[in-house]
Scaffold this motif. Structure first.
Motif, PDB file in Angstrom:
ATOM      1  N   VAL A   1      39.179  17.153  61.666  1.00 32.94           N
ATOM      2  CA  VAL A   1      38.365  18.266  61.204  1.00 32.94           C
ATOM      3  C   VAL A   1      37.632  17.842  59.944  1.00 32.94           C
ATOM      4  O   VAL A   1      38.226  17.373  58.969  1.00 32.94           O
ATOM      5  CB  VAL A   1      39.236  19.509  60.929  1.00 32.94           C
ATOM      6  CG1 VAL A   1      38.361  20.658  60.424  1.00 32.94           C
ATOM      7  CG2 VAL A   1      39.975  19.930  62.195  1.00 32.94           C
TER       8      VAL A   1
ATOM      9  N   CYS B   1      40.289  24.943  64.795  1.00 34.51           N
ATOM     10  CA  CYS B   1      40.276  23.665  64.063  1.00 34.51           C
ATOM     11  C   CYS B   1      41.689  23.249  63.641  1.00 34.51           C
ATOM     12  O   CYS B   1      42.067  22.077  63.705  1.00 34.51           O
ATOM     13  CB  CYS B   1      39.376  23.781  62.835  1.00 34.51           C
ATOM     14  SG  CYS B   1      37.619  23.950  63.240  1.00 34.51           S
TER      15      CYS B   1
ATOM     16  N   ASN C   1      38.505  28.815  62.599  1.00 40.77           N
ATOM     17  CA  ASN C   1      39.478  28.132  61.725  1.00 40.77           C
ATOM     18  C   ASN C   1      40.782  27.866  62.461  1.00 40.77           C
ATOM     19  O   ASN C   1      41.398  26.797  62.311  1.00 40.77           O
ATOM     20  CB  ASN C   1      39.743  28.973  60.478  1.00 40.77           C
ATOM     21  CG  ASN C   1      38.544  28.996  59.537  1.00 40.77           C
ATOM     22  OD1 ASN C   1      37.701  28.086  59.569  1.00 40.77           O
ATOM     23  ND2 ASN C   1      38.440  30.038  58.720  1.00 40.77           N
TER      24      ASN C   1
END
Length: 419
Positions: free
Chosen positions: A18, A7, A4
Motif C-alpha cells: 500500500v 488496503c 482503507n
C-alpha cells in the motif's frame, strides 16, 4: 472507510504493498439529480397530513438536501447513491415508508367500482372451448394476417364475399398481406403440416376473428372452426361434435340441412346449421380438389360456425322437468330407404306423427352392405314412448307406431328391414 479496509487487508494478507496518498478516478461525474415535489399533493395522495417540519426532516434523514420554496413547492437534491429517485412518485414512497404504513388510515374507494369479471360473450367462448376439449379437440391459434391465395385453395367462387379483404398497407410479404375472412385456410395449413410430419390423426379447433372491410374500422366477426382427419373420422363424427357443442352452449331449435352449393366441400357430404332460416355454419367433408391443393392425401372434415350468431340466439334459462311418474316403452325400427333419403326427412315424419307420447328417438345404425339392395341403405332408430298421464298399453303404442311406419312408407317408400 471501505477503501482503507480493503488496503489494510491487502497488506495484512501480503497480497501487495500500500502506497501513500489516494487517487480518485472519476472520468464522467454524474450530475446532481434534482426533483421538485408538491408536499400538499403527496399528503392528499397518502390520505394523511404530514407536518412540513416532519416532511422535511424525513427527507433530510435520507440525505436529501431540501429547499422549501412554498407550501406547495419543495426542491430536492437527490443523494448520488439514490439513482432510483427520478420523480415525485418516488418521494411519495419514501415519505410513506418512513412515516409508517401503519399510520396511514384505511379508506374505502370512492366512485363506482366494477368487478373484474368476464363478459357474457367471454363466458360463452370459454364454454365453447371447454366443450371442444371435452370432445377430444385440441385448440390451435393462427395469425389473422394471411395470404389472399388461401381462398383460391379452398375453391371459393370469384364473386364470393369472402374475397373482399382488408388489405395491409405495409405487409411483410404476400403471405401476410390481407386479414382473414374465414378460418378454414389456416386450419387446413395446420392439418397439412401434421400430415407432412406423418401424424396419423388430428383433431383441432380454433376460435378467432374474421374481418370484413367497411368505412372506418373493419367488421370483426367471431368464428369457430373444427378440422379433423384419421381412420376413425367420418362425416357423422364431425356432425356429432357440432351438435354436442351447440346443444351444450344453449342453442335450441336449430336444424341440420343438406348443403350442395358450397364449393369448398364434397357435394353430397356437406350440411349447414340453420336457425330461424339463417345459416349459422357449414360442415362436411372437403372437396377432393381442396384436399389436393393442400396435399392432404386423405379425407378431411371441417366445420366453420359463426360464433356471434350462436351467442345471439342461445337460451341460458334451464327449465326443470319433474321425474316421470309412469314407465316408458321403446320400439326399434330398421328401415330400408333409397340412398338419397336424408335422416332429417325420417325424423320430421317421426315427430309429426308421434302425438304427445313421443319422448325421444335416436339414430343408432346406418348400414350398407351385401344384404341391402344396391342404391339403398338401412337406417335404424330407437323410439321411446311415455305418457305423462298413464301407463301406456301395447295398443296405445301400436296405434302411434303403426301410423309412423305408414307415413314413412307412403312418403319415403321406406320398408321395414326383414334381416
Amino acid at each position: 472507510m471501505a477503501v482503507n479496509r480493503a488496503c489494510h487487508l491487502i497488506e495484512e494478507l501480503g497480497c501487495g504493498t500500500v502506497l501513500n496518498g489516494m487517487l480518485d478516478y472519476y472520468p464522467t461525474k454524474e450530475e446532481v439529480q434534482k426533483v421538485t415535489v408538491n408536499p400538499q399533493r403527496i399528503n392528499k395522495l397518502l390520505g394523511v397530513n404530514v407536518p412540513m417540519d416532519q416532511f422535511i426532516n424525513i427527507l433530510e434523514r435520507l440525505e436529501f438536501k431540501c429547499n422549501l420554496i412554498s407550501s406547495d413547492k419543495l426542491e430536492l437534491e437527490v443523494p448520488s447513491f439514490r439513482l432510483d429517485i427520478t420523480e415525485d412518485a418516488d418521494i411519495l414512497e419514501e415519505i410513506a415508508r418512513i412515516y409508517g404504513y401503519e399510520n396511514i388510515p384505511a379508506a374505502d374507494l370512492e366512485g363506482n367500482a366494477t368487478a373484474g369479471v368476464k363478459t357474457e360473450n367471454q363466458k360463452f367462448m370459454d364454454k365453447v372451448k371447454e366443450n371442444s376439449i371435452a370432445c377430444g379437440l385440441n385448440e390451435i391459434l393462427t395469425y389473422s394476417f394471411v395470404s389472399p391465395r388461401g381462398v383460391d385453395k379452398i375453391n371459393l367462387p370469384e364473386n364470393d364475399e369472402k374475397r373482399n379483404f382488408v388489405k395491409i398497407m405495409n405487409p411483410l410479404g404476400e403471405e401476410t398481406s390481407v386479414m382473414r375472412t374465414t378460418l378454414i385456410p389456416n386450419m387446413l395449413n395446420v392439418l397439412a403440416t401434421n400430415v407432412s410430419h406423418k401424424v396419423e390423426e388430428a383433431y383441432a379447433f380454433e376460435c378467432g376473428n374474421t374481418f370484413t372491410p367497411q368505412n372506418g374500422l373493419p367488421v370483426e366477426t367471431k368464428k369457430y372452426c373444427i378440422g379433423m382427419y384419421g381412420k376413425e373420422v367420418d362425416f357423422f363424427s364431425l356432425k356429432g361434435i357440432v351438435e354436442t357443442i351447440l346443444n351444450n352452449v344453449g342453442l335450441k331449435g336449430y336444424e341440420i340441412e343438406s348443403e350442395t352449393t358450397n364449393s369448398t366441400f364434397h357435394p353430397g357430404r356437406c350440411a349447414k346449421v340453420v336457425y330461424n332460416n339463417i345459416c349459422v355454419g357449414t360442415f362436411g367433408e372437403l372437396h377432393p380438389d381442396v384436399i389436393e391443393n393442400y396435399n392432404l392425401g386423405q379425407r378431411v372434415y371441417v366445420a366453420e360456425i359463426n360464433a356471434d350468431l350462436v351467442f345471439e340466439n342461445i337460451t341460458l334459462v334451464k327449465r326443470y322437468s319433474a321425474l316421470p311418474k309412469y314407465p316408458s316403452t321403446s320400439r326399434d325400427i330398421a328401415l330400408i330407404v333409397k340412398d338419397e333419403v336424408f335422416v332429417k326427412q325420417i325424423e320430421d315424419i317421426i315427430k309429426a306423427n308421434a302425438s304427445d307420447i313421443l319422448e325421444s328417438y335416436k339414430l343408432f345404425d346406418v348400414y350398407k352392405g351385401s344384404q341391402i339392395e344396391e342404391g339403398h341403405k338401412s337406417i335404424a332408430y330407437s323410439i321411446t314412448y311415455r305418457s305423462a298421464e298413464k301407463t301406456l298399453t301395447d295398443e296405445d303404442v301400436a296405434k302411434v307406431h303403426d301410423k309412423i311406419l305408414s307415413e314413412l312408407s307412403e312418403k319415403l317408400n321406406a320398408n321395414l328391414r326383414s334381416n
